[in-house]
Design an enzyme around this catalytic site. Structure first.
Site, PDB file in Angstrom:
ATOM      1  N   SER A  54     144.752  11.831  57.510  1.00 54.83           N
ATOM      2  CA  SER A  54     144.621  12.932  58.337  1.00 54.83           C
ATOM      3  C   SER A  54     145.843  14.159  58.339  1.00 54.83           C
ATOM      4  CB  SER A  54     144.289  12.406  59.673  1.00 54.83           C
ATOM      5  OG  SER A  54     143.736  13.282  60.740  1.00 54.83           O
ATOM      6  N   ARG A 298     141.158  13.409  51.390  1.00 58.32           N
ATOM      7  CA  ARG A 298     139.897  12.887  52.188  1.00 58.32           C
ATOM      8  C   ARG A 298     139.045  14.168  52.310  1.00 58.32           C
ATOM      9  NH1 ARG A 298     135.963  10.375  53.350  1.00 58.32           N
ATOM     10  NH2 ARG A 298     135.777   8.969  55.320  1.00 58.32           N
ATOM     11  N   THR A 334     139.857  13.365  65.591  1.00 58.49           N
ATOM     12  CA  THR A 334     140.019  12.014  66.032  1.00 58.49           C
ATOM     13  C   THR A 334     139.759  11.776  67.543  1.00 58.49           C
ATOM     14  OG1 THR A 334     142.103  12.262  64.817  1.00 58.49           O
ATOM     15  CG2 THR A 334     142.287  10.645  66.450  1.00 58.49           C
ATOM     16  N   CYS A 488     137.861  17.140  41.932  1.00 57.05           N
ATOM     17  CA  CYS A 488     138.457  15.622  42.222  1.00 57.05           C
ATOM     18  C   CYS A 488     139.944  15.667  42.301  1.00 57.05           C
ATOM     19  CB  CYS A 488     137.917  14.765  41.041  1.00 57.05           C
ATOM     20  SG  CYS A 488     138.788  13.181  41.155  1.00 57.05           S
ATOM     21  N   CYS A 512     140.635   6.511  41.762  1.00 53.58           N
ATOM     22  CA  CYS A 512     139.646   7.173  42.907  1.00 53.58           C
ATOM     23  C   CYS A 512     140.482   6.895  44.270  1.00 53.58           C
ATOM     24  CB  CYS A 512     138.354   6.481  42.784  1.00 53.58           C
ATOM     25  SG  CYS A 512     137.492   7.265  44.389  1.00 53.58           S
ATOM     26  N   CYS A 515     137.995  10.122  48.365  1.00 51.53           N
ATOM     27  CA  CYS A 515     137.632  11.352  49.198  1.00 51.53           C
ATOM     28  C   CYS A 515     136.305  11.584  49.438  1.00 51.53           C
ATOM     29  CB  CYS A 515     138.669  12.340  48.729  1.00 51.53           C
ATOM     30  SG  CYS A 515     137.712  13.299  47.259  1.00 51.53           S
ATOM     31  N   CYS A 518     133.243  14.080  45.439  1.00 53.66           N
ATOM     32  CA  CYS A 518     132.093  14.195  44.152  1.00 53.66           C
ATOM     33  C   CYS A 518     130.798  14.043  44.527  1.00 53.66           C
ATOM     34  CB  CYS A 518     132.575  13.446  43.012  1.00 53.66           C
ATOM     35  SG  CYS A 518     133.037  11.585  43.403  1.00 53.66           S
TER      36      CYS A 518
HETATM   37  C1  LIG Z   1     142.744  16.486  55.772  1.00 62.86           C
HETATM   38  C2  LIG Z   1     142.323  16.230  57.059  1.00 62.86           C
HETATM   39  C3  LIG Z   1     143.103  16.539  58.120  1.00 62.86           C
HETATM   40  C4  LIG Z   1     142.771  16.320  59.552  1.00 62.86           C
HETATM   41  N1  LIG Z   1     143.554  16.600  60.274  1.00 62.86           N
HETATM   42  C5  LIG Z   1     143.335  16.386  61.762  1.00 62.86           C
HETATM   43  C6  LIG Z   1     143.976  16.657  62.836  1.00 62.86           C
HETATM   44  O1  LIG Z   1     145.163  17.335  62.535  1.00 62.86           O
HETATM   45  N2  LIG Z   1     143.748  16.101  63.964  1.00 62.86           N
HETATM   46  C7  LIG Z   1     142.452  15.541  64.289  1.00 62.86           C
HETATM   47  O2  LIG Z   1     142.437  14.924  65.578  1.00 62.86           O
HETATM   48  N3  LIG Z   1     141.764  15.087  63.256  1.00 62.86           N
HETATM   49  C8  LIG Z   1     141.908  15.452  61.968  1.00 62.86           C
HETATM   50  N4  LIG Z   1     141.258  15.339  61.048  1.00 62.86           N
HETATM   51  C9  LIG Z   1     139.919  14.648  61.367  1.00 62.86           C
HETATM   52  C10 LIG Z   1     140.097  13.006  61.757  1.00 62.86           C
HETATM   53  O3  LIG Z   1     141.138  12.402  60.669  1.00 62.86           O
HETATM   54  C11 LIG Z   1     138.918  12.428  61.755  1.00 62.86           C
HETATM   55  O4  LIG Z   1     137.982  12.915  62.348  1.00 62.86           O
HETATM   56  C12 LIG Z   1     138.744  10.868  62.259  1.00 62.86           C
HETATM   57  O5  LIG Z   1     139.755  10.191  61.342  1.00 62.86           O
HETATM   58  C13 LIG Z   1     137.449  10.432  62.011  1.00 62.86           C
HETATM   59  O6  LIG Z   1     137.678   8.986  62.312  1.00 62.86           O
HETATM   60  P1  LIG Z   1     136.399   7.852  61.926  1.00 62.86           P
HETATM   61  O7  LIG Z   1     136.865   6.701  62.475  1.00 62.86           O
HETATM   62  O8  LIG Z   1     135.213   8.520  62.039  1.00 62.86           O
HETATM   63  O9  LIG Z   1     136.468   8.007  60.262  1.00 62.86           O
HETATM   64  P2  LIG Z   1     137.882   7.640  59.489  1.00 62.86           P
HETATM   65  O10 LIG Z   1     139.133   8.043  60.073  1.00 62.86           O
HETATM   66  O11 LIG Z   1     137.518   8.130  57.983  1.00 62.86           O
HETATM   67  O12 LIG Z   1     137.788   5.936  59.264  1.00 62.86           O
HETATM   68  C14 LIG Z   1     136.795   5.401  58.742  1.00 62.86           C
HETATM   69  C15 LIG Z   1     137.141   4.045  58.235  1.00 62.86           C
HETATM   70  O13 LIG Z   1     136.125   3.243  57.743  1.00 62.86           O
HETATM   71  C16 LIG Z   1     136.193   2.658  56.483  1.00 62.86           C
HETATM   72  N5  LIG Z   1     135.192   2.413  55.767  1.00 62.86           N
HETATM   73  C17 LIG Z   1     134.389   3.589  55.176  1.00 62.86           C
HETATM   74  N6  LIG Z   1     133.268   3.153  54.685  1.00 62.86           N
HETATM   75  C18 LIG Z   1     133.084   1.801  54.826  1.00 62.86           C
HETATM   76  C19 LIG Z   1     132.516   0.650  54.203  1.00 62.86           C
HETATM   77  N7  LIG Z   1     131.242   0.794  53.560  1.00 62.86           N
HETATM   78  N8  LIG Z   1     132.815  -0.837  54.457  1.00 62.86           N
HETATM   79  C20 LIG Z   1     134.092  -0.927  55.258  1.00 62.86           C
HETATM   80  N9  LIG Z   1     134.921   0.005  55.529  1.00 62.86           N
HETATM   81  C21 LIG Z   1     134.568   1.426  55.417  1.00 62.86           C
HETATM   82  C22 LIG Z   1     137.385   3.495  55.786  1.00 62.86           C
HETATM   83  O14 LIG Z   1     138.005   2.992  54.874  1.00 62.86           O
HETATM   84  C23 LIG Z   1     138.173   4.119  56.997  1.00 62.86           C
HETATM   85  O15 LIG Z   1     139.379   3.216  57.217  1.00 62.86           O
HETATM   86  C24 LIG Z   1     141.711  15.404  59.801  1.00 62.86           C
HETATM   87  C25 LIG Z   1     140.953  15.059  58.651  1.00 62.86           C
HETATM   88  C26 LIG Z   1     141.245  15.450  57.445  1.00 62.86           C
HETATM   89  C27 LIG Z   1     140.544  14.705  56.362  1.00 62.86           C
HETATM   90  S1  SF4 Z   2     135.673  10.262  45.719  1.00 66.06           S
HETATM   91 FE1  SF4 Z   2     135.214  11.344  43.908  1.00 66.06          FE
HETATM   92  S2  SF4 Z   2     136.327  13.431  44.127  1.00 66.06           S
HETATM   93 FE2  SF4 Z   2     137.429  11.975  45.445  1.00 66.06          FE
HETATM   94  S3  SF4 Z   2     139.051  10.732  44.366  1.00 66.06           S
HETATM   95 FE3  SF4 Z   2     137.086   9.423  43.994  1.00 66.06          FE
HETATM   96  S4  SF4 Z   2     136.135  10.413  42.335  1.00 66.06           S
HETATM   97 FE4  SF4 Z   2     137.425  11.882  42.717  1.00 66.06          FE
END
Ligand SMILES: Cc1cc2nc3c(=O)[nH]c(=O)nc-3n(C[C@H](O)[C@H](O)[C@H](O)COP(=O)(O)OP(=O)(O)OC[C@H]3O[C@@H](n4cnc5c(N)ncnc54)[C@H](O)[C@@H]3O)c2cc1C
Ligand code: SF4
Length: 543
Positions: A54, A298, A334, A488, A512, A515, A518
């Site tokens: 994040s 991601r 978050t 990717c 991979c 993220c 794809c």
């Molecule tokens: C580049 C980027 C920058 C960001 N910046 C900010 C910011 O500055 N401030 C902010 O508040 N938010 C920010 N966000 C958004 C924030 O990170 C997300 O909204 C937040 O993390 C979502 O929480 P979540 O629990 O829904 O999902 P996630 O944080 O994605 O957690 C999901 C978890 O589930 C696990 N999981 C997924 N599928 C499975 C499965 N099938 N089996 C077991 N485990 C699994 C994953 O490994 C992961 O640990 C940003 C996001 C990104 C990508």
């Molecule tokens: S999820 Fe898809 S796009 Fe992301 S790193 Fe893996 S192969 Fe590449």
């Protein structure tokens, strides 16, 4: 061939898929409300936090409600936001713009979300919640039209799908209610959308890819709490993109670039745009004398309010980014992910204590009465405004929507198309020539993936599945010149043999970083990301 061994079964009141902010907040709130409930959280990362990537500037609102004494409990929110800058970049210059109210970070904290999630994990475990890192939920168990839990993936399966010498069948984790908290583009959630028609009436979900680097810089250049967002160069006005740069912790700088996945130019490489942005004089000065220590990527959900699906189904519900609760104009998901987890937990706890309806039916009404609903509603027209009117028109729309209508305009803009339909044909636009990396400020993909600590058991079935392998060349190469080799961020997709007139797609699945881009952007939705063996993927630290 011998019959595969039967799967072991374990029974819980609630199973939660994903130990991110939403899943762990759901678990903690549930245990606060139903101390006797047996709760289990599965996490595909090798440890809690290993797959979390994040920015992150976070708003503590949901955390204040969940664990009001988080400071005394040692939560790693130590860098308070001190300065907000919003800047438009030209090739060599910059114009400071007024900071939009949604991007005012007064009272917020710059953190490593991975560290915050690790800390949340310890809080959950202290309450008696069972967390199983290293186990991917690979299958949803559905019986008589109701979700009854999940099965973790089999371990030790050979590349050809046969059981290997270390084969161990997955486990069935059964529960009265299952909460899916997989984060953006959850692989099981995607199947639930279909199975229970959860997206009927919702706009398509839209997404972005975020690519991040973590730098350690000299102390004298470090300004704890400094926050800068840029728009403009290096992308053109019809591509929704921007960078972030946050100073936090002990001389850390979080830098990254986000590109809306509705981009049209098939030659665009989000990774290379992110690299060349660092060469801008305004940006490069932040890295002088520093060294890059981590890398990752991601996807994030950008559809917001109008893309929210139906959230409940028999036996469970969706929370966090997998449902799409991110607030794009704030660039924050978050606090919204945490709040949605807490509301779902309240609904599930009510069912456990009372009627035990098939669906946790009070979750949607609780949501509609909460600040989360109001927050997403009032910003709903901002992101689609950029898709509709381009960059400057989008800025104007955002200003009018915010200052004149205060988020209550009598219309709602829609997201007309899913992101995979937006690419132009490669022949219609000239290729983009990107500068070569210098290995000091700018880098290539391989050295980047190396510092994401990504690892997968190599002899396992490829977890990036092509529904129709022929399309990789017939469509992706012939029409779009294989955009997956550019979007990717981990160099998983490579075209080999093109110079001999025999192009073939090579999938380096072990690189991979999960993220999910794809799975989102492939023009014919031919690439399907499925969970690899548990524990595989990146091992992020400080991200
Ligand atoms: C580049 C980027 C920058 C960001 N910046 C900010 C910011 O500055 N401030 C902010 O508040 N938010 C920010 N966000 C958004 C924030 O990170 C997300 O909204 C937040 O993390 C979502 O929480 P979540 O629990 O829904 O999902 P996630 O944080 O994605 O957690 C999901 C978890 O589930 C696990 N999981 C997924 N599928 C499975 C499965 N099938 N089996 C077991 N485990 C699994 C994953 O490994 C992961 O640990 C940003 C996001 C990104 C990508
Ligand atoms: S999820 Fe898809 S796009 Fe992301 S790193 Fe893996 S192969 Fe590449």
């Amino acid at each position: 061939m011998a019959e595969p061994a039967a799967r072991e079964q374990m029974e819980f009141d609630v199973v939660i898929v994903g130990a991110g902010p939403s899943g762990l907040s759901a678990a903690i709130r549930l245990k606060q409300l139903a101390p006797e409930a047996a709760i289990c959280v599965v996490e595909k990362g090798g440890e809690v936090g290993a797959h979390i990537l994040s920015g992150a500037v976070i708003e503590p609102r949901a955390l204040n409600e969940l664990l009001p004494d988080w400071k005394e409990r040692g939560a790693p929110l130590t860098t308070e936001a001190t300065e907000d800058r919003f800047v438009f970049l030209t090739r060599n210059g910059s114009i400071r713009l007024p900071t939009p109210p949604t991007m005012n970070n007064h009272g917020n904290y710059v953190v490593s979300l991975g560290n915050v999630v690790r800390w949340l994990g310890t809080q959950a475990e202290a309450l008696g919640i069972e967390i199983y890192p290293g186990f991917a939920a690979a299958e949803t168990l559905i019986e008589d039209g109701r979700v009854v839990g999940i099965a973790t993936g089999d371990m030790g399966v050979n590349r050809d799908g046969t059981p290997g010498p270390n084969y161990a069948p997955g486990m069935e984790l059964r529960a009265a209610y299952t909460i899916f908290a997989e984060g953006c583009r959850g692989s099981l959630t995607k199947q639930l959308f279909e199975r229970f028609h959860l997206r009927v009436g919702a706009d398509p979900q839209t997404y972005a890819i975020g690519i991040k680097e973590l730098w350690e810089i000299p102390k004298e250049n470090h300004r704890p709490g400094f926050i800068e967002h840029t728009v403009g160069w290096p992308v053109s006005g019809n591509t929704y993109a921007g960078s972030w740069l946050y100073h936090w912790g002990d001389n850390m700088v979080s830098y990254g670039f986000v590109v809306g996945l509705d981009y049209q130019n098939p030659w665009l490489s989000p990774f290379e745009e992110m690299q060349r942005l660092k060469t801008h004089p305004d940006v490069r000065k932040h890295f002088e004398g520093g060294r890059r220590i981590a890398y990752g990527s991601r996807a994030l959900s950008e559809g917001g309010f109008q893309s929210l699906p139906k959230l409940t189904f028999p036996g469970g519900c969706l929370v966090g980014d997998t449902a799409g609760f991110l607030n794009v104009p704030k660039i924050k998901g978050t606090h919204t992910a945490m709040k949605s987890g807490m509301l779902a937990a309240e609904a599930v706890a009510a069912e456990l204590a009372g009627a035990r309806n098939p669906e946790p039916i009070t979750y949607p009404p609780l949501l509609r009465q909460s600040w989360l609903w109001d927050e997403l509603y009032t910003v709903r027209n901002i992101r689609p405004g950029f898709a509709k009117f381009g960059f400057w028109g989008g800025m104007l729309n955002a200003a009018v929507d915010t200052y004149v209508f205060r988020g209550r305009a009598p219309w709602t803009f829609h997201h007309p198309h899913p992101d995979h339909t937006s690419l132009m044909e490669a022949a219609a636009v000239p290729p983009i020539i990107y500068p070569k990396p210098d290995g000091v400020l700018t880098f290539d993909r391989n050295s980047s993936v190396f510092i994401s600590n990504t690892n997968h058991e190599e002899n396992q079935p490829v977890h990036l599945q092509l529904k129709d392998p022929a399309k990789a060349i017939d469509v992706n190469w012939n029409v779009y010149r294989s955009p997956e080799t550019r979007y990717c961020p981990a160099g998983v997709y490579e075209i080999v043999g093109a110079e001999l007139g025999d192009p073939r797609l090579q999938i380096n699945a072990q690189n991979c970083v999960h993220c999910k881009t794809c799975d989102i952007k492939d023009p014919t939705q031919n690439i399907v990301w499925v969970a690899p063996e548990g524990g595989g993927g990146p091992n992020y630290s400080g991200m």
